[in-house]
Design an enzyme around this catalytic site. Structure first.
Site, mmCIF file in Angstrom:
data_model
loop_
_atom_site.group_PDB
_atom_site.id
_atom_site.type_symbol
_atom_site.label_atom_id
_atom_site.label_comp_id
_atom_site.label_asym_id
_atom_site.label_seq_id
_atom_site.Cartn_x
_atom_site.Cartn_y
_atom_site.Cartn_z
ATOM 1 N N PRO A 228 0.841 -1.202 0.000
ATOM 2 C CG PRO A 228 -0.696 -1.531 1.712
ATOM 3 C CD PRO A 228 0.611 -2.027 1.175
ATOM 4 C CG HIS A 229 2.026 2.883 -3.227
ATOM 5 N ND1 HIS A 229 1.660 1.583 -3.548
ATOM 6 C CD2 HIS A 229 1.879 3.599 -4.367
ATOM 7 C CE1 HIS A 229 1.321 1.535 -4.820
ATOM 8 N NE2 HIS A 229 1.443 2.749 -5.347
ATOM 9 C CB ALA A 230 -1.181 7.209 -0.772
#
Length: 97
Positions: free
Chosen positions: A64-66
């Site tokens: 997960p990344h943003a």
């Protein structure tokens, strides 16, 4: 862009999470202090990114990344779930890391 170190305080082992949303909330809480953002802002960004397509990469791993406005360094956190979490990975396996 620099990367903040991954410290023991940013690693969760077998927290009581049962779905991908809870995983993202837990990771957001870990990242809040090191980024200067609230856990709610981080969780919203992670969930928004996840809606674009699963970050499950297979073999029990998701990444997960943003991107978040105002965060200028890469911040890391890690979570391990012994029971596995459904993350829509391409191989269909539940995610543990």
């Amino acid at each position: 862009m620099t990367t903040l170190p991954l410290t023991p305080q940013q690693v969760l082992i077998d927290p009581p999470v049962t779905d991908a949303g809870a995983v993202l909330d837990a990771l957001a809480a870990l990242l809040a202090e090191s980024t200067g953002q609230t856990a709610a802002v981080i969780a919203e960004a992670l969930k928004s990114r996840e809606e674009q397509g699963s970050t499950g990469i297979g073999h029990g791993v998701a990444f997960p990344h943003a991107r978040i406005d105002g965060v200028t360094e890469v911040a890391l956190a890690a979570l391990r779930s012994a029971q596995g979490i459904s993350f829509a990975a391409p191989d269909g396996l539940e995610v543990q890391v």
